[in-house]
Design an enzyme around this catalytic site. Structure first.
Site: not given
Ligand code: WQD
Length: 341
Positions: A159, A155, A130
């Protein structure tokens, strides 16, 4: 079945759309999902589009023994070309309230999948990453050379951590070839309206909330702040049609096939930035439907503006986005109406 490709999170939003593109490009998707953020109904629509029953294993990729058992089962049915790993939790806000849930799931599933890849001699791995790994970039559009800055949320950090795990594994001597696909903002749905984004509960992302508000299913959309240093004061993002994104995964698999061991990041965006108000206006133009909305407070953790410099994916993978913002918003609206019926 030929050219089988494992798709973890295959019942999810990006995973299901990628399964369609894989099938249409001569691959056979093998879906893994534990329905923690999707439902078996998502497979009904996928089945209709594919025209066949896709191979499916209900498994939690973060459960190593269950994953290895599923992989044995898959391997017993024939060879596998590679793995596309989507399965992960992805709600930015939730990750700040439940960081351990995100680390346990997102990081452990990636480690166990790489252990399984080594055990089953798989050497092609496409990772669903992302643009959030860039944090608030200093310069936009942002290219793959941009520094990886402090993640804005657990989050985002999962990644970054998974990208680092892949890079270390690819440098460890195992001949792994990995593509790290850094999505900007995926939106829209398959034009058939048989699959799309199925937000379970209160939608975190802009477009599912917007279409539910436009359908009268939710309170008016709150625009999270209009006092940012942007032309209309609202945040700018790079909204990319999920079908364009799905196509990029096929291009990445095809590219990896001819590569030596590598771990290569690619920005997947349109290269165009649009503000929240511009998205609302584009939706109303594309659908003729008004979006009830009001300006509200900023959302903590939001970056002011980010959109992609996607020339590397174009030059290396031969991929560019093709669909417009309006097309994506119309497909999102058609999907919302299909859900309502
Ligand atoms: C987009 C814009 C909000 C909702 C995150 C992750 C990214 C990816 C996509 C998973 C922002 C504004 C939103 C609302 C609003 N993750 N907004 N009202 O935060 O850019 O990206 O989701 O796939 O990794 O970081 O996406 O859709 O939440 O927000 O005004 O009700 O819409 O402030 O500017 P985001 P988003």
């Amino acid at each position: 079945m030929k050219n089988r490709v494992i798709v973890t999170g295959g019942a999810g939003y990006i995973g299901s759309h990628t399964a369609v593109e894989l099938a249409q490009s001569g691959y056979t998707p093998v879906l893994l999902d534990n329905f923690s953020n999707s439902t078996p109904a998502a497979l009904d629509g996928l089945r209709e589009i594919l025209g066949f029953e896709p191979e499916f294993e209900q498994v939690d990729c973060a459960d190593k023994s269950a994953l290895f058992a599923a992989m044995e089962h898959i391997a017993s049915r024939g060879t596998v070309e590679g793995i596309i790993h989507f399965a992960a939790f992805k709600a930015v806000g939730e990750s700040t309230q439940e960081p351990l849930k995100y680390y346990a799931n997102n990081v452990a599933s990636t480690v166990h999948l790489l252990e399984a890849a080594a055990h089953f001699n798989l050497t092609e791995f496409v990772f669903s990453s992302s643009c959030t790994v860039y944090g608030q970039p200093e310069h936009i559009p942002v290219d793959e050379e941009a520094p990886i800055r402090r993640a804005e949320s657990p989050y985002g950090y999962t990644k970054q951590a998974c990208e680092r795990i892949l890079a270390d594994f690819c440098a460890s001597g195992y001949p792994m070839k990995a593509a790290l696909l850094r999505y900007f903002n995926p939106i829209g749905a398959h034009p058939s309206s048989k699959i799309g984004e199925l937000p379970l509960g209160h939608p975190n992302n802009l477009i599912p909330y917007l279409t539910q508000a436009a359908a009268g299913l939710r309170d008016p959309l709150t625009v999270f702040g209009n006092d940012y240093p942007t032309p209309d004061g609202t945040c700018i993002r790079d909204y990319i049609h999920v079908m364009d994104l799905a196509r990029a995964h096929v291009a990445a698999l095809q590219w990896l096939k001819n590569q030596p061991p590598t771990c290569e990041p690619f920005n997947l965006g349109t290269g165009q930035g649009n503000s929240v108000l511009e998205v609302i206006q584009a939706f109303e133009r594309a659908t003729g439907v008004a979006v009830p909305h009001a300006i509200g407070a900023r959302r903590p953790g939001d970056v002011t503006a980010i959109f992609a410099d996607a020339t590397k994916a174009q030059n290396v993978l031969g991929w560019t986005s093709e669909k417009t913002l309006e097309e994506a918003l119309l497909d999102a609206w058609n999907w919302q109406q299909a859900l309502n019926n």
